[in-house]
Design a protein around this motif. Structure first.
Motif, PDB file in Angstrom:
ATOM      1  N   LYS A 156       0.981  -1.104  -0.017  1.00 49.55           N
ATOM      2  CA  LYS A 156      -0.196   0.151   0.108  1.00 49.55           C
ATOM      3  C   LYS A 156       0.703   0.813  -0.276  1.00 49.55           C
ATOM      4  CE  LYS A 156      -1.962  -1.842   3.756  1.00 49.55           C
ATOM      5  NZ  LYS A 156      -2.630  -1.857   5.275  1.00 49.55           N
ATOM      6  N   VAL A 181      -2.807  -1.216 -11.915  1.00 47.64           N
ATOM      7  CA  VAL A 181      -3.183  -1.022 -11.199  1.00 47.64           C
ATOM      8  C   VAL A 181      -4.502   0.673 -12.260  1.00 47.64           C
ATOM      9  CG1 VAL A 181      -3.225   1.088  -9.572  1.00 47.64           C
ATOM     10  CG2 VAL A 181      -1.267  -0.352  -9.381  1.00 47.64           C
ATOM     11  N   LYS A 187      -6.906   0.022  -7.354  1.00 43.22           N
ATOM     12  CA  LYS A 187      -6.736  -1.197  -7.433  1.00 43.22           C
ATOM     13  C   LYS A 187      -5.982  -2.171  -8.182  1.00 43.22           C
ATOM     14  CE  LYS A 187     -10.563  -0.914  -4.356  1.00 43.22           C
ATOM     15  NZ  LYS A 187     -11.886  -1.611  -4.284  1.00 43.22           N
ATOM     16  N   SER A 191      -2.224  -1.584  -4.353  1.00 41.92           N
ATOM     17  CA  SER A 191      -2.481  -0.213  -3.323  1.00 41.92           C
ATOM     18  C   SER A 191      -2.202   1.499  -4.089  1.00 41.92           C
ATOM     19  CB  SER A 191      -3.065  -1.346  -2.915  1.00 41.92           C
ATOM     20  OG  SER A 191      -3.979  -1.688  -2.760  1.00 41.92           O
TER      21      SER A 191
END
Length: 368
Positions: A156, A181, A187, A191
């Motif tokens: 992330k 992505v 997403k 992330s």
């Protein structure tokens, strides 16, 4: 870049317009502040073609030319009897709105909002008249979770705002790794978490993000929290230079008051020269300005490395702006724009020539 399709803006800013709390392009939060700061003007100083010039910028180290130039009176010196009034902004879109409404005449701003503002107005509202800063953007990660670039996959990573300059840069880098992505949702193989720079250090501390692609001083704040610089964005660009801050002006103000624009540009050129000749004094001046604007100075462990990573220069590095727009198109965040005419560097080149410095180039994107 050719206009293969009609002029359109970043689709993401349609979302942002509906969600004002997300307006954080390269900055801290969403509001603008009319701080009303005015330098003292000598009683016998001669005015230019207006009584007052209104300028805007962010309380951000990448806008240090404005911070220092105002703090040290270098702009006011060039403006003579014309007063300078400042407003600070925490988001590129709000600064563009202020320029469009006449609340400011000249502003320091990042490349993505400049591109978006220009294309949204069909090229009729602003011109980029100078560069101001390069660099100062890093990918900082939790070294316990990410030890190499390949480890970024599945993690992330925060950026300041959907569609902002750093967001586009991260999405482009992810694409170059061969990963996928969805640009708008964030997403995919990585992330992408859009997080206000004000809260990114807290998000990092809590473990809700594993790293961030962010500008200074946020990058150095993360390092102070134990983060590790995994990548300096400058390493991805030719000569390690890419535009992070430009100076823009409303086209009407440029047409009606060229003497004032030239005076501000002289102040900017002389401020950058002073910054580069006196880095420690300039750093202290910028930090004092930040303290006055925010109520809190940056600690040494943050401002010292952050300051070293930003290069202050007059060249707008126009070719890199064009490339950044191409990256946004590639990511699906921007339809092919026509950027011809976004630059008018004639006033800057006049100032540079008078100062004995080399003129700069608009990469074919100047006024016809």
């Amino acid at each position: 870049m050719s206009a293969a399709r009609p002029l359109n803006t970043l689709r993401t800013f349609a979302v942002i317009a509906a969600l004002p709390l997300l307006l954080t392009a390269c900055g801290y939060g969403a509001e603008s502040t009319d701080d009303g700061k005015q330098a003292e003007v000598a009683a016998d100083a001669e005015k230019l073609s207006v009584d007052e010039v209104k300028i805007g910028y962010f309380p951000n180290l990448t806008h240090a030319t404005a911070l220092v130039g105002v703090q040290e009176g270098l702009f006011q010196k060039e403006l003579g009897g014309t007063k300078i009034k400042t407003s600070t902004f925490n988001a590129g879109p709000s600064e563009i709105e202020a320029l469009n409404s006449g609340s400011i005449d000249i502003g320091w701003i990042g490349p993505s909002p400049a591109i978006n503002g220009y294309t949204k107005a069909a090229g009729k509202n602003l011109r980029i008249i100078s560069g101001s800063a390069s660099g100062g953007v890093k990918l900082v990660v939790n070294p316990e979770k990410i030890k190499s670039l390949k480890d970024v996959k599945g993690k992330k990573i925060a950026t300041p705002q959907l569609g902002n300059t750093q967001d586009v840069a991260l999405l482009n880098w992810i694409s170059e790794q061969g990963w996928k992505v969805d640009a708008e949702s964030g997403k995919g193989d990585v992330s992408v978490v859009r997080t206000d720079n004000k809260v990114t250090p807290d998000a990092y501390r809590s473990g809700s993000i594993d790293g961030a692609w962010v500008p200074e001083p946020t990058a150095s704040k993360l390092v102070a929290e134990g983060g590790k610089v995994l990548l300096d964005e400058g390493d991805l660009w030719p000569d390690k230079k890419f535009v992070i801050t430009n100076i823009i002006v409303s086209q009407s103000f440029l047409k009606d008051h060229p003497d004032v624009v030239e005076a501000v540009l002289r102040g900017s050129v002389k401020t950058n020269e002073w910054i580069n000749a006196n880095p420690d004094k300039a750093k202290a001046s910028a930090n004092k300005a930040l303290e006055e604007l925010s109520g809190k100075a940056l600690p040494a462990e943050v401002i010292d490395p952050a300051w070293k990573s930003v290069t202050f220069l007059d060249d707008p590095l126009a070719a890199t702006l064009d490339t950044e727009a191409e990256h946004a198109v590639k990511a699906g965040l921007l339809e092919q724009p026509d950027l011809k005419g976004i630059y008018d560097l004639a006033p800057l080149n006049k100032v540079l020539k008078a100062e004995g410095q080399d003129e700069v180039d608009d990469a074919g994107l100047g006024v016809k």
